[in-house]
Design an enzyme around this catalytic site. Structure first.
Site, PDB file in Angstrom:
ATOM      1  CG  ASN A 224      41.171  43.105 -83.407  1.00  0.00           C
ATOM      2  OD1 ASN A 224      40.655  44.226 -83.341  1.00  0.00           O
ATOM      3  ND2 ASN A 224      42.482  42.919 -83.384  1.00  0.00           N
TER       4      ASN A 224
ATOM      5  CE  LYS B 187      43.630  43.187 -86.756  1.00  0.00           C
ATOM      6  NZ  LYS B 187      44.810  42.674 -87.399  1.00  0.00           N
TER       7      LYS B 187
ATOM      8  CG  HIS C  47      46.413  43.120 -81.697  1.00  0.00           C
ATOM      9  ND1 HIS C  47      47.174  43.549 -82.755  1.00  0.00           N
ATOM     10  CD2 HIS C  47      45.619  42.135 -82.164  1.00  0.00           C
ATOM     11  CE1 HIS C  47      46.840  42.837 -83.823  1.00  0.00           C
ATOM     12  NE2 HIS C  47      45.890  41.977 -83.496  1.00  0.00           N
TER      13      HIS C  47
ATOM     14  CD  GLU D 246      47.237  45.077 -86.089  1.00  0.00           C
ATOM     15  OE1 GLU D 246      46.198  45.634 -85.689  1.00  0.00           O
ATOM     16  OE2 GLU D 246      47.224  44.121 -86.883  1.00  0.00           O
TER      17      GLU D 246
ATOM     18  CD  GLU E   1      45.985  37.807 -82.578  1.00  0.00           C
ATOM     19  OE1 GLU E   1      44.996  37.557 -83.259  1.00  0.00           O
ATOM     20  OE2 GLU E   1      46.360  38.965 -82.323  1.00  0.00           O
TER      21      GLU E   1
ATOM     22  N   GLY F  97      47.190  39.128 -90.802  1.00  0.00           N
ATOM     23  CA  GLY F  97      46.862  39.926 -91.991  1.00  0.00           C
ATOM     24  C   GLY F  97      47.738  39.605 -93.188  1.00  0.00           C
TER      25      GLY F  97
ATOM     26  CB  SER G  12      45.824  34.441 -91.960  1.00  0.00           C
ATOM     27  OG  SER G  12      46.541  35.641 -92.217  1.00  0.00           O
TER      28      SER G  12
HETATM   29  P1  PGA Z   1      43.918  38.571 -89.182  1.00  0.00           P
HETATM   30  O1  PGA Z   1      44.143  39.357 -87.818  1.00  0.00           O
HETATM   31  O2  PGA Z   1      42.838  37.538 -88.912  1.00  0.00           O
HETATM   32  O3  PGA Z   1      43.465  39.610 -90.163  1.00  0.00           O
HETATM   33  O4  PGA Z   1      45.200  37.936 -89.545  1.00  0.00           O
HETATM   34  C1  PGA Z   1      44.145  38.707 -86.583  1.00  0.00           C
HETATM   35  C2  PGA Z   1      44.367  39.698 -85.478  1.00  0.00           C
HETATM   36  O5  PGA Z   1      45.138  40.645 -85.679  1.00  0.00           O
HETATM   37  O6  PGA Z   1      43.780  39.586 -84.393  1.00  0.00           O
END
Ligand code: PGA
Length: 250
Positions: free
Chosen positions: A9, A11, A95, A97, A167, A173, A213
């Site tokens: 992803n 983003k 997601h 976000e 997730e 992140g 992560s």
């Molecule tokens: P990350 O993000 O690997 O940077 O923690 C995962 C995601 O948001 O899909």
């Protein structure tokens, strides 16, 4: 059939030149890893380019979001048909976000899921609890509710086109990862919850990805867990070397 999947992803990262660069590196370094399906999800503006660039490879392209309506006065939005018209057949929905920053509710997400499936797209449906919810030991309840409201309206036939991504928001992140045991515990719970509603055969066939992560250094122990069928990778998917090391962790 349950598949092993590693999806990146990206983003809101990478302009066109950076996208070309990263795709070029992926193609150069990518050695078909039997049994693992690889997906990348660039921003809308780069989807067409990514699809064309990866056409001759087995790497699939996904969108990070879409609108639930088929067309009309929805300024700034993109429909399922627009995506499929450029070859994109997979979309990430829900997601954290999107849920947190853009206030997408379970109800809207359910409509997005339906619109994607009606357009013959595959859905990667995200769920996961926030830190305070885990601290209050409400994580199972939260995830069950997200599944119930966002994806359990899907017909049995359509489940073939659904992938779940667990997730935990506190791990996205942040550098903080769920332990392999925490991931396995939740993935098994998700599978059981699907089985209770749709039967074990169907639940056994659903791929459940872990996200939060994931890095080359921790992917192997997470992917080794029975109910973890792969990963949804954010930060580490922006470097070809790291992303492919995660793919090869299987
Ligand atoms: P990350 O993000 O690997 O940077 O923690 C995962 C995601 O948001 O899909």
């Amino acid at each position: 059939m349950r598949q092993k999947i590693v999806a990146g992803n990206w983003k809101m990262n990478n302009d066109l030149a950076q996208t070309e660069d990263l795709l070029g590196q992926l193609k150069n370094q990518w050695q078909e890893n039997e049994g693992v399906r690889v997906i990348v999800a660039p921003a809308f503006t780069n989807l067409h380019h990514a699809f064309e660039s990866l056409r001759k490879t087995s790497i699939d392209v996904a969108a990070q979001n879409m609108n639930e309506n088929s067309e009309g006065a929805f300024t700034g939005e993109v429909s399922a048909r627009m995506l499929t018209s450029i070859g994109v057949k997979t979309v990430i929905i829900g997601h954290s976000e999107r849920r947190a920053i853009f206030r997408e509710t379970d109800e809207v997400l359910a409509k997005k899921v339906n619109a994607a499936l009606e357009n013959d797209m595959e859905v990667i449906f995200c769920c996961g609890e926030e830190l305070n919810e885990r601290m209050a030991e409400r994580h199972f309840e939260v995830v069950k509710s997200q599944l119930g409201k966002g994806i359990f309206q899907v017909s049995e036939a359509h489940w073939k086109k659904v992938v779940i991504a667990y997730e935990p928001v506190w791990a996205i992140g942040t550098g903080e990862t769920a332990s392999p045991e925490q991931a396995q515990e939740m993935h098994a719970f998700i599978r059981k919850t699907i089985a209770e509603k749709f039967g074990e055969t169907l639940a056994d066939d659903v791929s459940i990805l872990y996200g939060g992560s994931v890095k080359p250094g921790n992917a192997q122990e997470i992917f080794a867990k029975e109910d973890v069928d792969g990963g949804l990778i954010g930060g580490a998917s922006l470097k070809a070397e790291d992303f492919l090391a995660i793919v090869n962790a299987f």
